[in-house]
Motif scaffolding. Structure first.
Motif, mmCIF file in Angstrom:
data_model
loop_
_atom_site.group_PDB
_atom_site.id
_atom_site.type_symbol
_atom_site.label_atom_id
_atom_site.label_comp_id
_atom_site.label_asym_id
_atom_site.label_seq_id
_atom_site.Cartn_x
_atom_site.Cartn_y
_atom_site.Cartn_z
ATOM 1 N N THR A 50 0.804 -1.221 0.000
ATOM 2 C CA THR A 50 0.000 0.000 0.000
ATOM 3 C C THR A 50 0.841 1.277 0.000
ATOM 4 N N LYS A 52 3.034 4.440 -1.153
ATOM 5 C CA LYS A 52 2.824 5.396 -2.245
ATOM 6 C C LYS A 52 3.595 4.988 -3.500
ATOM 7 N N SER A 53 4.848 4.534 -3.333
ATOM 8 C CA SER A 53 5.653 4.143 -4.497
ATOM 9 C C SER A 53 5.057 2.927 -5.202
ATOM 10 N N LYS A 55 1.775 2.135 -5.259
ATOM 11 C CA LYS A 55 0.586 2.626 -5.963
ATOM 12 C C LYS A 55 0.982 3.391 -7.231
ATOM 13 N N THR A 56 2.039 4.174 -7.136
ATOM 14 C CA THR A 56 2.525 4.913 -8.305
ATOM 15 C C THR A 56 2.980 3.942 -9.393
#
Length: 139
Positions: A50, A52-53, A55-56
């Motif tokens: 989960t 941020k990297s 998801k990116t």
């Protein structure tokens, strides 16, 4: 694992953070199983999944990620795959990391057909969980 079979097993001596997760699991496993084909990815809510990297990465590579509830072992086909592996290793008693790598042989003996059946059982599993209002099921 996927409906196409089992990906490569990796023995990791470090903590699995987002960078390790993307490098080893996504780049090696997804590429080995699917190449350039489209797929829908299922993962749990572990921090590396989960981040941020992560998801990116999924957004940048146009990978569809299935929304998934936390703590849902009845809805994870990988849990059934681990059960198959454990049964195949029933009489083995590894005492160290080197001996544990025998799981690689066990994993490679799991057929794409077995994986396909596990993935194909998910609609029934989902229905059973819904009918049971989230309680444990026979799956």
């Amino acid at each position: 694992m996927s409906s196409a079979g089992v990906g490569p097993l990796c023995f990791i001596k470090s903590t699995v953070n987002a960078a390790v997760y993307l490098e080893i699991f996504m780049l090696l496993s997804a590429d080995a199983l699917y190449g350039e084909a489209d797929f829908i990815f299922q993962q749990d809510l572990a921090p590396a999944h989960t981040a941020k990297s992560t998801k990116t990465y999924f957004n940048d590579h146009v990978i569809t990620v299935l929304d998934w509830p936390a703590n849902s072992p009845d809805l994870k086909p990988i849990e059934n795959l681990w059960g198959i592996s454990k049964r195949k290793m029933r009489d083995m008693r590894p005492n160290n990391a080197a001996e544990l790598k025998v799981i690689t042989d066990t994993s490679s003996s799991i057929t794409p057909q077995q994986c396909h059946r596990l993935i194909g059982s998910m609609p029934c599993c989902s229905e059973a969980v819904i009918d049971g209002k989230g309680a444990q099921t026979k799956y």
